[in-house]
Enzyme design. Sequence first.
Site, PDB file in Angstrom:
ATOM      1  N   ASP A   1     -72.226  24.215  -4.661  1.00  0.00           N
ATOM      2  CA  ASP A   1     -71.287  23.885  -5.727  1.00  0.00           C
ATOM      3  C   ASP A   1     -70.853  22.432  -5.565  1.00  0.00           C
ATOM      4  OD1 ASP A   1     -69.459  24.184  -7.800  1.00  0.00           O
ATOM      5  OD2 ASP A   1     -67.909  25.016  -6.506  1.00  0.00           O
TER       6      ASP A   1
ATOM      7  N   GLU B   1     -72.172  17.402  -8.193  1.00  0.00           N
ATOM      8  CA  GLU B   1     -72.485  16.390  -9.209  1.00  0.00           C
ATOM      9  C   GLU B   1     -72.585  14.961  -8.641  1.00  0.00           C
ATOM     10  OE1 GLU B   1     -71.581  19.982 -10.644  1.00  0.00           O
ATOM     11  OE2 GLU B   1     -70.048  18.796  -9.638  1.00  0.00           O
TER      12      GLU B   1
ATOM     13  N   ASP C   1     -67.851  26.652 -14.521  1.00  0.00           N
ATOM     14  CA  ASP C   1     -66.485  27.160 -14.621  1.00  0.00           C
ATOM     15  C   ASP C   1     -66.108  27.469 -16.056  1.00  0.00           C
ATOM     16  OD1 ASP C   1     -66.407  26.739 -11.941  1.00  0.00           O
ATOM     17  OD2 ASP C   1     -65.001  25.074 -11.986  1.00  0.00           O
TER      18      ASP C   1
END
Length: 875
Positions: free
Chosen positions: A428, A431, A572
């Site tokens: 997770d 980015e 999310d």
Amino acid sequence: MPATYTFLHACLFLWTSLVPWVTSVPLRRADACPGYRASNVKQTDGGITADLTLAGSECNVYGQDLHDLKLLVEYQTDSRVHVIIYDEDEQVYQVPDFVVPRPDGSTSADSSALEVSIEEDSFSFTVTRKSNREVIFSTKGSSIVFENQYLRLRTSLPDDPNLYGLGEHTDSLRLPTSGYTRTFWARDAGGVPQNSNLYGNHPVYYEYRAESQNSHGVLFLNSNGMDINIDNQNGQYLEYNALGGVLDFYFLAGPGPFDVSREYSEITQTPLMMPYWGFGFHQCRFGYTGVDEVAAVVQNYSNANIPLETMWTDIDYMDNHKVFTLGETFPLDKMRSFISELHSNDQHYIVMVDPAVAYQDYDAFNNGRDADIYMKFSNGTIYRGRVWPGVTAFPDWFHENTQEYWDNEFTTFFSTDSGIDIDALWIDMNEPSNFCVWPCEHPEDESSTTNIMTPPSRLLKRTEEKSITHVGTLLPPRQDDGSKHGLPDRDLLFPKYKIKNTFDVLSNKTVRTDLYHQGGWAEYDTHNLYGTMMSKTSHNSMLKRRPSRRQMVITRSTFVGAGTYVGHWLGDNISAWDQYVTSIRHLLQFVAFFQVPMVGADVCGFLGDTTENLCARWTTLGAFYPFYRNHNVAGAIPQEAYRWESVAAAARKAIDIRYRLLDYIYTAMHQQTVDGTPMLAPVWMHYPTDSATSAIETQFFYGPSLLISPVTEPDGTSVSFYLPDDVFYDLFTLKAMDGGGKSITYNDVEFTDIPVHIKGGSVIPARVNSANTTKALRDEDFELLIAPDKDGKASGALYLDDGDSVNQQGTSEIEFTFEDNTISVDGTFGYDTKNGVLSVTVLGSGDAQKYTLNEGLDGPWSHDLSSRKSQTLAK
């Protein structure tokens, strides 16, 4: 996964995503730029080369014009052409081939379905389909701009084109054609809003031309930040505006939609086959207080008689959210006992690992510091951001030592013998996400972050931080000719052209874009690769733990080719009806267009409180995602499937259907790993000539034969869905339905139900019974559902293997055919199985007829059903 924003923040960003892009610099002068002139043009049997020279005075609209370029056209296969425009010295950054390997291939121009032609004076190039002289891509009429920090290239399009892809996004499946901008810059996108850049970047589009009934695809292989504009001012066009890199295109001839997908998989490489158990039902939550609560959830599922294949734990298991640690309420002895109990029940366990490592004196950080693998400033000091554990360092996935460092952390912390014996991995925040707001000069100051969920953490004082700062090798600011690493003297923080990044400044809420990775790769150029490089490294580390077993890694950030080593969950999302619907088109992008098939949204929604009806509906829809997981945020109401009886009933029914069909969809995934045929697809890909299907985004095909049409109205119990002009059968009533190319309405659809129809011409292999685990499911025999087409024929497939091994001892690829009332089985039968086909059920205009067979799956056989006694199934 942990939310980077509270629900309040998610709503804020949903609102801000609607604000006009007032900060973007408009293109005022690009149309007046001189473009290039071609010379020294050489055409060979396999392609074209040419020199390109700036055709006038410098424009320098957003940077410095490059005077001398090169053109290379390669006919690589009969359906793929590569066109690249690059700088003469090959200094300009290009996507590294160790991140995205380039496809091989060379064919003659005569053998290609496509033709590339160029105009030399006022250079342009055009890609034409030879069979009908249809122009599929042309830069005529607009100047190519190639600057050190800005590229522009425009192609003309037919009016009102059917365009798909260009993700990751949650916008409409068929892309808008007027005033639309798709921005590519990976970010932590809480609430997955529309009209915004999200976690991943896949700059490929599919186009269907109704006039010619042909499809084609175009990939712009560029990892720099960019805006792609689609508009119809002074003619319909699609325009690329990138912050750097080269103009690197692959054109795919199709001509069918599925052909384009298969051809694209030759560029991305075909996806990784997932373990059989990965298709089971998964449960997670951010906010479980300890291993005892996690164990209680598992027990509650058992008590409710809801099959649970895999239990997940978010970052709650860590010591103050530090990767490769355990918190007080997740002690090692209890964790090992809990996991052992799961494994003894043929269940599985997965945890999350984030990329950012706490900047504290503990083993994982110290090992990374000693290996010199963190991203650094040019003076060698470690760059610091702020994520869940507080101040953090970020691994440099380009570094030669990072794979070994990651391997070591996985081998020790996730040791089968002495550690947390996970079965798969969740990654997770890659980015990469950084809670620290630009310029992030003091990440130790909690006021520098907008994330109010960050708990107190054991942060080092500034004097202590200095004591563990490591000075590494200085990184070169300039590159040699031919390096393809990036031009010198660029403004890597504030380029003049501003893409429409929702977070505005490129470095805001992520790592600084003026940092260099080992080897001289600027974060400015490679930002969009960070998540996919972490994915590849993590897959390798998991494989090293268990070399003989298939690995399942689920990631958030992706790039071109990610499906070859990971799956993806859709981030999310919010517990809201509109996002339940949005998840369908979000899902289809990845499976059908991007070749990342193991995908699904958080069932019932992640942020905010779900409702009973929403959760029941989402649980039925999620059963037809490839990746099926319930997950929600800390602070929201619990939403495990057993919390409401209606949701529990929906889960039991949905999982029963999913598991009985698991081998059918497992076969479809295997086919995608072989040749790229999507295991899920939008309706238009199956019926491209039916114009009514072009914008359908709330129905989809699950595998080659099952049409899923969920109820989409909030709290509604009726649904209107489109059936193309074909033969269809209701999966539950087994009744024939003449599609007729019209909309059909079902009323009184219970919250535990979902309409599913079988496409005529299909043979569906299904397990006779479901089971509590996928291991037990594999002991069940099969039945065949035969859904004849209008000519009374049908076919289908079944792939069998052990479901887990990287290298199979034997596999079976079985073909079923039905014609003249005879069912026949042929194919290869290398997988040793005791399972057989107990019965076949033939659907038709009247009641379905069931025939007992008791045949094996170890060799060919055939039965004429007209001479056998049947049982009428009236439903």
